[in-house]
Design a protein around this motif. Structure first.
Motif, PDB file in Angstrom:
ATOM      1  N   SER A  42       2.011  34.953  -2.255  1.00 57.44           N
ATOM      2  CA  SER A  42       1.899  35.157  -0.808  1.00 57.44           C
ATOM      3  C   SER A  42       0.640  35.923  -0.424  1.00 57.44           C
ATOM      4  N   ASP A  43       0.150  36.825  -1.284  1.00 52.71           N
ATOM      5  CA  ASP A  43      -1.033  37.608  -0.940  1.00 52.71           C
ATOM      6  C   ASP A  43      -2.333  36.855  -1.201  1.00 52.71           C
ATOM      7  N   GLN A  44      -2.236  35.617  -1.760  1.00 52.15           N
ATOM      8  CA  GLN A  44      -3.438  34.843  -2.039  1.00 52.15           C
ATOM      9  C   GLN A  44      -3.458  33.494  -1.334  1.00 52.15           C
ATOM     10  N   VAL A  45      -2.433  33.197  -0.528  1.00 49.62           N
ATOM     11  CA  VAL A  45      -2.365  31.893   0.137  1.00 49.62           C
ATOM     12  C   VAL A  45      -3.571  31.664   1.031  1.00 49.62           C
ATOM     13  N   LEU A  46      -3.943  32.669   1.837  1.00 52.64           N
ATOM     14  CA  LEU A  46      -5.090  32.562   2.744  1.00 52.64           C
ATOM     15  C   LEU A  46      -6.332  33.102   2.037  1.00 52.64           C
ATOM     16  N   LEU A  47      -7.304  32.237   1.823  1.00 55.25           N
ATOM     17  CA  LEU A  47      -8.496  32.609   1.064  1.00 55.25           C
ATOM     18  C   LEU A  47      -9.254  33.758   1.721  1.00 55.25           C
ATOM     19  N   VAL A  48      -9.455  33.685   3.047  1.00 57.20           N
ATOM     20  CA  VAL A  48     -10.221  34.727   3.740  1.00 57.20           C
ATOM     21  C   VAL A  48      -9.548  36.086   3.572  1.00 57.20           C
ATOM     22  N   GLU A  49      -8.224  36.125   3.723  1.00 61.17           N
ATOM     23  CA  GLU A  49      -7.513  37.402   3.609  1.00 61.17           C
ATOM     24  C   GLU A  49      -7.569  37.937   2.186  1.00 61.17           C
ATOM     25  N   TRP A  50      -7.482  37.041   1.210  1.00 56.27           N
ATOM     26  CA  TRP A  50      -7.525  37.483  -0.191  1.00 56.27           C
ATOM     27  C   TRP A  50      -8.893  38.053  -0.555  1.00 56.27           C
ATOM     28  N   VAL A  51      -9.981  37.363  -0.128  1.00 59.45           N
ATOM     29  CA  VAL A  51     -11.328  37.878  -0.415  1.00 59.45           C
ATOM     30  C   VAL A  51     -11.545  39.206   0.310  1.00 59.45           C
ATOM     31  N   SER A  52     -11.003  39.332   1.545  1.00 61.63           N
ATOM     32  CA  SER A  52     -11.107  40.596   2.275  1.00 61.63           C
ATOM     33  C   SER A  52     -10.440  41.731   1.498  1.00 61.63           C
ATOM     34  N   GLU A  53      -9.276  41.443   0.933  1.00 60.14           N
ATOM     35  CA  GLU A  53      -8.573  42.468   0.165  1.00 60.14           C
ATOM     36  C   GLU A  53      -9.362  42.853  -1.090  1.00 60.14           C
ATOM     37  N   CYS A  54      -9.954  41.851  -1.753  1.00 60.41           N
ATOM     38  CA  CYS A  54     -10.792  42.145  -2.926  1.00 60.41           C
ATOM     39  C   CYS A  54     -11.985  43.013  -2.531  1.00 60.41           C
ATOM     40  N   TRP A  55     -12.563  42.715  -1.355  1.00 60.88           N
ATOM     41  CA  TRP A  55     -13.697  43.532  -0.888  1.00 60.88           C
ATOM     42  C   TRP A  55     -13.247  44.961  -0.582  1.00 60.88           C
ATOM     43  N   ARG A  56     -12.094  45.080   0.047  1.00 58.80           N
ATOM     44  CA  ARG A  56     -11.603  46.405   0.424  1.00 58.80           C
ATOM     45  C   ARG A  56     -11.337  47.273  -0.804  1.00 58.80           C
ATOM     46  N   THR A  57     -10.846  46.662  -1.883  1.00 61.28           N
ATOM     47  CA  THR A  57     -10.512  47.426  -3.097  1.00 61.28           C
ATOM     48  C   THR A  57     -11.693  47.542  -4.049  1.00 61.28           C
ATOM     49  N   GLY A  58     -12.862  47.046  -3.661  1.00 62.90           N
ATOM     50  CA  GLY A  58     -14.051  47.173  -4.502  1.00 62.90           C
ATOM     51  C   GLY A  58     -14.089  46.194  -5.662  1.00 62.90           C
ATOM     52  N   THR A  59     -13.300  45.117  -5.593  1.00 62.60           N
ATOM     53  CA  THR A  59     -13.269  44.122  -6.679  1.00 62.60           C
ATOM     54  C   THR A  59     -13.583  42.739  -6.133  1.00 62.60           C
ATOM     55  N   ILE A  60     -14.597  42.653  -5.299  1.00 64.50           N
ATOM     56  CA  ILE A  60     -14.864  41.384  -4.615  1.00 64.50           C
ATOM     57  C   ILE A  60     -15.195  40.254  -5.583  1.00 64.50           C
ATOM     58  N   LEU A  61     -15.804  40.574  -6.748  1.00 58.29           N
ATOM     59  CA  LEU A  61     -16.158  39.534  -7.709  1.00 58.29           C
ATOM     60  C   LEU A  61     -14.937  38.950  -8.404  1.00 58.29           C
ATOM     61  N   ALA A  62     -13.773  39.552  -8.217  1.00 62.11           N
ATOM     62  CA  ALA A  62     -12.545  38.970  -8.771  1.00 62.11           C
ATOM     63  C   ALA A  62     -12.197  37.659  -8.087  1.00 62.11           C
ATOM     64  N   ALA A  63     -12.780  37.413  -6.920  1.00 60.32           N
ATOM     65  CA  ALA A  63     -12.491  36.181  -6.179  1.00 60.32           C
ATOM     66  C   ALA A  63     -13.362  35.014  -6.616  1.00 60.32           C
ATOM     67  N   VAL A  64     -14.319  35.227  -7.520  1.00 54.01           N
ATOM     68  CA  VAL A  64     -15.260  34.182  -7.920  1.00 54.01           C
ATOM     69  C   VAL A  64     -14.517  33.084  -8.692  1.00 54.01           C
ATOM     70  N   ASP A  65     -14.959  31.839  -8.521  1.00 52.58           N
ATOM     71  CA  ASP A  65     -14.379  30.691  -9.216  1.00 52.58           C
ATOM     72  C   ASP A  65     -14.399  30.940 -10.724  1.00 52.58           C
ATOM     73  N   PRO A  66     -13.249  30.963 -11.385  1.00 45.30           N
ATOM     74  CA  PRO A  66     -13.233  31.241 -12.830  1.00 45.30           C
ATOM     75  C   PRO A  66     -13.931  30.165 -13.650  1.00 45.30           C
ATOM     76  N   LYS A  67     -14.101  28.952 -13.099  1.00 43.68           N
ATOM     77  CA  LYS A  67     -14.784  27.898 -13.852  1.00 43.68           C
ATOM     78  C   LYS A  67     -16.259  28.213 -14.058  1.00 43.68           C
ATOM     79  N   LEU A  68     -16.804  29.151 -13.299  1.00 44.85           N
ATOM     80  CA  LEU A  68     -18.201  29.551 -13.504  1.00 44.85           C
ATOM     81  C   LEU A  68     -18.369  30.441 -14.730  1.00 44.85           C
ATOM     82  N   VAL A  69     -17.279  30.946 -15.267  1.00 38.58           N
ATOM     83  CA  VAL A  69     -17.257  31.799 -16.473  1.00 38.58           C
ATOM     84  C   VAL A  69     -18.403  32.820 -16.485  1.00 38.58           C
ATOM     85  N   LEU A  70     -18.516  33.560 -15.401  1.00 39.94           N
ATOM     86  CA  LEU A  70     -19.490  34.653 -15.251  1.00 39.94           C
ATOM     87  C   LEU A  70     -20.946  34.184 -15.266  1.00 39.94           C
ATOM     88  N   ASP A  71     -21.180  32.864 -15.198  1.00 40.22           N
ATOM     89  CA  ASP A  71     -22.546  32.351 -15.220  1.00 40.22           C
ATOM     90  C   ASP A  71     -23.057  32.205 -13.792  1.00 40.22           C
TER      91      ASP A  71
END
Length: 667
Positions: free
Chosen positions: A547-576
Motif C-alpha cells: 500500500s505504501d508503494q502503489v503510487l509512484l510519486v508518493e513512494w519517491v517522495s517518502e524516499c526523498w523525505r527519509t534521505g534514501t531517494i536512490l532506493a527508488a531507482v530501477d533495480p535493473k540498472l544494477v547501480l550502473d
C-alpha cells in the motif's frame, strides 16, 4: 612466387602434423580460414556467419589439425573466441552458434534450423560422424532436450547435449554465477579447454570486459580419443530458418598442447550499428509463363475495379483543398500495408489500430493509424486539427506525414519508429535493455519536444497524454513524443476552451479533477510522472505492490523525505548510472508532479535544470504557502486543508507550521 607459396603451405602442413598449431586472429582479414554458405568476412574484418532467412554459414581453419600423435590418444587443446548475436527484431530468437571439431569442413547434406547446416535428420546422433561441438543456443528445441532458449551445451555426434546449463558466468568478486543473454547483441568471450590426461572438457563464458572467470560454466568428463580421427578441422557454424539474426565472430585464438593466447578486445573489429529492419524480397522465380500471364491479367482486372471503387468512396470537400499535399490515396495505403494484414499490425489502442507500411513510390517505411468515426461533423473538426498538427516540425516529435479520408474512416500516416514504444523496454523485460545514458537522453529529448509544443510554435499545443507508451524510439533510440489524439491547440496569451478531463490515471494533475481545464502546467505534471517512470522502471500506479508503494510519486517522495531517494531507482540498472544525474531526475520529477500547479516549473525551466544551466530550486514552507495563495483557485478556508494534506503527506510537516507558512506567504 609459386615455389614460395608452396614451401609456406608445406611448412604449415608440417606444423599441423606435429601438433604445434598456435594461432590468434584479431579480426579475419587475410587469415588462413575457409568460409562456406552465407559466411562472409566484412569490410572491417568481422566474420559474419549468417544475417538473413533460410541460411547456414560455416568457417573453418583451412588446414586439418593432427589431434592424435603416434600413441593414439587425443592431444590437449585450448581455444577462446569472442562472438556476438545481434537480432534484427527485439524479443525474437533464432538458432545460435556452434564451435565444431569435425573430420570435414564441408557439409553438402547439412540442413537448416537446429541442424546448424552440419547434421541432417538421417545422420544426427550417428557415432560414425566423429563430431564434437560446443553450442551457444538461443532456441528451445524440445525434440533434442534443450533446457531453455538461452543455454550452453556440449554435443557429441548429435544435438542431444551430454551436459548443458543456462548461459551465465562466474563472478570472481561475488563468488556466484550471473545470468547472461546470448542474443543481447553484446560481444561475449568463450574459453574451451580440453585436458587429455584427465579427459576433462571445460567451457567458460563471460562478458567481453571481464577477465576469464575462475570457474567454468560447464565441466564434463569425456574421452575425445574415441571420437577424434587423426586429422580434424576446427571452426564455427550457424544456421537461420525464419528469424533473421546477425551471427558474428570478432576474434579467435587456438593452441594445441598448451594455453591459447588471450584475445584483446581493444584490437578487435567493431560491430556495425543495426538500423531499421530491412524489407524481405519476394521470390517470384520459377512460375511457368502461362501462370504468370494469368496472374498479371487477374491483378490488372482487380486493380481496375479497386480504382473505380476508390473514386466513388473517397470524399474531398472544398475546405480540404488547401491541405492537398498532406492527403494520401486510400489505394496507396492499402498497398503499403498489404491490405491491412494482421502480420503488419504494430499495435492498437483507443483510437484505432496501427500498421506498418511501405510506400510504393518512395520505398519509405511509415506507420498508418486506422481510425473510425461515426459523426461527420466530428470527423471534419478532427481532420482540421490533425492537419494543423501536421505542420509541427521537431526532432523529438513523431512526424505526422498526412492523412486519408474514406467515408467515415480516417487514416493517419506517421514516420515509422522501428523500436516501437518506450514502455516495452521499461516494463516487459527481465533485464534492462536501456542504459541510464539512453534513458537520460530520452528524458531530455521528450522535454525538448514538449517545450516546442508549449512555446516554440505559432500556437500553444497541449499534448494531454504524456506517458511512456506514447514515447516512441527511432532507429538511433532517440525518444519522440507521439499520439496527439487528445492534443488541443490555442493561441498564445489565451486559454484553451475545453473543460473535459481526459488522460491516463497516474498522469492526471489534481486540479484537472476539479476544473477539467488543461494547461501547460498539467502537461508538466504528466511529464514529472513520466520522468519518475523512466528512472524507477515502474508505472505511476501499480496495485500489485504494498500500500505504501502503489503510487509512484508518493513512494519517491517518502524516499526523498527519509534521505534514501536512490532506493527508488530501477533495480535493473544494477547501480550502473550517474548518481548526480539520477538524483536530478528524481527530484525534478517530484517538483514537476507537485500537487500545486504554481510550484511546478515551466518546460523552459525544466530544460535549464536538465542542461545544468540553472540549479534545481529547493522548496521551503514560505514559497509553498505563497505559491498556493497565488494559485487563484482557492479562496478563504479552502487553502489550508489542501496545503495541510499536501505538505503533511509528502514532506511530514506539522499543521501548525503549515498554517504559519500560508499566512506569511499570503502577507
Amino acid at each position: 612466387m609459386f615455389w614460395k607459396l608452396l614451401i609456406w603451405y608445406l611448412l604449415l602442413r608440417l606444423a599441423a602434423s606435429e601438433g604445434d598449431i598456435d594461432f590468434i586472429y584479431n579480426g579475419f582479414h587475410g587469415v588462413n580460414i575457409s568460409i562456406y554458405g552465407a559466411a562472409v568476412i566484412t569490410s572491417n574484418g568481422l566474420l559474419r556467419l549468417t544475417n538473413s532467412f533460410q541460411q547456414s554459414g560455416h568457417a573453418f581453419y583451412s588446414i586439418p589439425l593432427h589431434f592424435k600423435p603416434s600413441h593414439g590418444k587425443t592431444l590437449s587443446f585450448s581455444t577462446n573466441f569472442i562472438f556476438a548475436m545481434v537480432p534484427q527484431y527485439t524479443n525474437l530468437t533464432s538458432y545460435g552458434i556452434v564451435f565444431v571439431i569435425s573430420p570435414s569442413k564441408e557439409f553438402p547434406r547439412g540442413q537448416l534450423g537446429p541442424y546448424m547446416g552440419i547434421f541432417n535428420s538421417m545422420n544426427v546422433g550417428n557415432s560414425s560422424y566423429h563430431i564434437a561441438a560446443v553450442e551457444l543456443d538461443t532456441f528451445p528445441n524440445q525434440e533434442y532436450g534443450d533446457i531453455d532458449d538461452n543455454h550452453v551445451g556440449i554435443d557429441i555426434n548429435g544435438l542431444h547435449s551430454i551436459t548443458s546449463a543456462p548461459a551465465a558466468y562466474f563472478s570472481n568478486m561475488s563468488g556466484g554465477f550471473k545470468n547472461l543473454s546470448l542474443i543481447s547483441g553484446e560481444p561475449m568471450h568463450v574459453w574451451i579447454d580440453y585436458n587429455s590426461s584427465q579427459n576433462q572438457l571445460n567451457v567458460t563464458l563471460s562478458p567481453i570486459n571481464i577477465p576469464k572467470p575462475n570457474r567454468p560454466l560447464l565441466s564434463s568428463t569425456v574421452n575425445l580419443s574415441s571420437i577424434m580421427l587423426d586429422n580434424m578441422y576446427v571452426g564455427f557454424a550457424s544456421s537461420i530458418r525464419t528469424v533473421p539474426v546477425y551471427h558474428y565472430i570478432l576474434g579467435w585464438s587456438f593452441k594445441m598442447n598448451g594455453q591459447a593466447q588471450e584475445l584483446d578486445p581493444l584490437h578487435l573489429p567493431k560491430l556495425p550499428r543495426i538500423g531499421p529492419k530491412k524489407k524481405s524480397k519476394l521470390l517470384t522465380i520459377g512460375f511457368p509463363v502461362i501462370v504468370v500471364f494469368f496472374v498479371l491479367t487477374a491483378i490488372s482486372y482487380l486493380s481496375l475495379i479497386v480504382r473505380r471503387k476508390m473514386k466513388l468512396v473517397e470524399v474531398l470537400e472544398d475546405w480540404e483543398h488547401e491541405y492537398g499535399p498532406h492527403r494520401f490515396s486510400y489505394k496507396d495505403l492499402v498497398m503499403a500495408t498489404k491490405g491491412f494484414k494482421d502480420r503488419e499490425l504494430l499495435g492498437s489502442g483507443g483510437f484505432g489500430k496501427v500498421y506498418r507500411g511501405v510506400l510504393s513510390a518512395s520505398k519509405m517505411e511509415v506507420a498508418v493509424k486506422r481510425i473510425s468515426h461515426e459523426s461527420r461533423q466530428g470527423m471534419r473538426e478532427f481532420i482540421s486539427e490533425i492537419v494543423s498538427l501536421g505542420r509541427l516540425r521537431h526532432r523529438n516529435l513523431v512526424q505526422l506525414l498526412g492523412y486519408c479520408r474514406l467515408k467515415r474512416e480516417l487514416l493517419l500516416v506517421y514516420d515509422f519508429m522501428p523500436y516501437g514504444s518506450l514502455d516495452k523496454f521499461l516494463f516487459n523485460q527481465t533485464i534492462s535493455l536501456l542504459t541510464w545514458h539512453q534513458r537520460f537522453s530520452i528524458i531530455k529529448g521528450v522535454a525538448s519536444g514538449l517545450l516546442y509544443l508549449h512555446e516554440g510554435w505559432e500556437q500553444v499545443v497541449l499534448h494531454r497524454d504524456i506517458k511512456a507508451s506514447n514515447v516512441l524510439l527511432d532507429s538511433e533510440m532517440n525518444g519522440r513524443l507521439g499520439d496527439f489524439g487528445l492534443a488541443r491547440l490555442y493561441d498564445h496569451g489565451t486559454n484553451p476552451q475545453t473543460t473535459h478531463m481526459v488522460g491516463t490515471f497516474g498522469y492526471i494533475a489534481p486540479e484537472l479533477t476539479r476544473t477539467g481545464k488543461p494547461t501547460k502546467s498539467t502537461d508538466v505534471f504528466a511529464f514529472g510522472a513520466f520522468m519518475l517512470e523512466v528512472a524507477c522502471g515502474r508505472r505511476p500506479i501499480d496495485r500489485r505492490l504494498s500500500s505504501d508503494q502503489v503510487l509512484l510519486v508518493e513512494w519517491v517522495s517518502e524516499c526523498w523525505r527519509t534521505g534514501t531517494i536512490l532506493a527508488a531507482v530501477d533495480p535493473k540498472l544494477v547501480l550502473d548510472y550517474d548518481v548526480e544525474e539520477m538524483e536530478l531526475v528524481l527530484k525534478l520529477g517530484l517538483l514537476c508532479s507537485h500537487p500545486l500547479s504554481a510550484v511546478r516549473p515551466s518546460m523552459r525551466q525544466v530544460m535549464q535544470f536538465l542542461d545544468r544551466d540553472a540549479p534545481l530550486p529547493k522548496l521551503s514552507l514560505d514559497t509553498l504557502g505563497a505559491a498556493i495563495l497565488a494559485e487563484g483557485h482557492y479562496e478563504g478556508s479552502d487553502v489550508l486543508p489542501l496545503l495541510y494534506s499536501s505538505l503533511e503527506q509528502r514532506f511530514a510537516i506539522s499543521t501548525t507550521s503549515v498554517e504559519e507558512s500560508v499566512l506569511s506567504g499570503g502577507r
